[in-house]
Design an enzyme around this catalytic site. Sequence first.
Site, PDB file in Angstrom:
ATOM      1  N   ASN A 138      39.220-110.761  31.346  1.00  0.00           N
ATOM      2  CA  ASN A 138      38.718-112.268  31.549  1.00  0.00           C
ATOM      3  C   ASN A 138      38.681-112.742  29.983  1.00  0.00           C
ATOM      4  O   ASN A 138      39.162-113.011  30.392  1.00  0.00           O
ATOM      5  CB  ASN A 138      37.440-111.442  31.528  1.00  0.00           C
ATOM      6  N   ASP A 139      37.754-112.509  29.219  1.00  0.00           N
ATOM      7  CA  ASP A 139      37.394-113.411  28.073  1.00  0.00           C
ATOM      8  C   ASP A 139      38.801-112.906  26.895  1.00  0.00           C
ATOM      9  O   ASP A 139      38.833-113.730  25.872  1.00  0.00           O
ATOM     10  CB  ASP A 139      36.192-112.551  26.905  1.00  0.00           C
TER      11      ASP A 139
END
Length: 467
Positions: A392-393
């Site tokens: 994700n990040d």
Amino acid sequence: MNNTLLTGIELSYLVAAALFIVGLKKLGSPATARQGNVIAAVGMLIAIVATLIDQSIVSYELIIVGIVIGSLIGAVTAQKVAMTEMPQMVGIFNGVGGAASALVAVGEYWRLLDKGTNIGFDAVLIAILGILIGGVTFTGSILAFAKLQGLVSGSPVTFPFQQPFNASLLLAFLAGSVYLFIHPTSPEILLALVAISLVFGVMFVLPIGGGDMPVVISLLNSFSGVAASVVGFILYNNMLIIAGALVGASGLILTQIMCKAMNRSLTSVLFTAFGGETSGTGNGATATDKTVHAIDAEESAMMLGYARNVVIVPGYGMAVAQAQHTIRELAEQLEKMGVEVRYAIHPVAGRMPGHMNVLLAEANVPYNQLYDMDDINPEFERTDVALVIGANDVVNPAARHDNTSPIYGMPILEVDKAHHTIVIKRSMKSGFAGIENELFYDDKTFMLFGSAQDVVANLVSQVKQLQ
């Protein structure tokens, strides 16, 4: 003990130290990591045998009992702990190391008190440092374990006057230390310092969010090494000093690497409570402002199977689903169709340093297919499909251009530059940083929703039908 035996022990320590250094060097590469682990383990065995020869330490009976109990616990734990829980296990190991160092410091100090020996400045200083570093490492690591295990909220936990409270703890520890220097035969002050260090360890990790856990794990690992090295001085044991210094230094270097990978300073990691739950993309946009392009397994399989090259980006979602073996099977099927497959590894993907490397190695993914972020990023522009699995990040383009984003400036895997990107996720839920990922709304990005294990297994089945 005669001089010949003493010389033999010191030479054994020298050999063990050399093996530790060689082992650490080999641990720097996935291809030689297992060999490095074995070499370092042999070094530790030599160090333990050499130390056991010194019968003045403790009775052999107690040592054997300790070895048997510890070995049983270690063997059972190694069999039962899942690969996804490896960060928690590392946290516990750090804590146990810190606790052992603190207990040795207290025990040695108490022994000097019982003997009525004049306790000098150096003995007091070493005991205080062992208690402080060991105590902080123990409770800090236990809290880190609780956060990773979900027993405590992974978000930063703060409360009013938290910093003044921490400062008062530090001042109280300093005041108690000064008193102990002046009155070294004060066991109640020593115990008070132990209590303060334990509380301080909790306060040290409490405000740190889940997104910063890789940094915290490596820092606590460094602390455990430093604590062991400090205790080596009070025991006059050269091997413990060397081994602790190696662990402390390597942990600190790894901490710096993690901070660099997140484009954050260590002070900001420890004191800015990053990683809480937020909403939005960081620039005021919300999920309802943009469109998500969903895709099914059949379409995804066609994109992957007819691509020239594919880069797989694993993340913590892969670890949770235990999908590494299925991913390797997918890669093998794609390679049978002539597709070049590589893996892109971000330094802070997962919940501890090297988390993705460990999982992929466990699945017997060839080492030469693993690429670090700096090596793979220039290749994304020539990549047909980037397959993001649970990350994700570390793939959020906002880190490059959105100066209002908490992750602004963090180096990322630039999967948005690939011709197409397929993202496998359970939902649109944000990652550890607590922000929306603008990659998910990109026109070239396709979302394939579901558990990584089930989705990738379906992809394998669909790719086989294309052959």
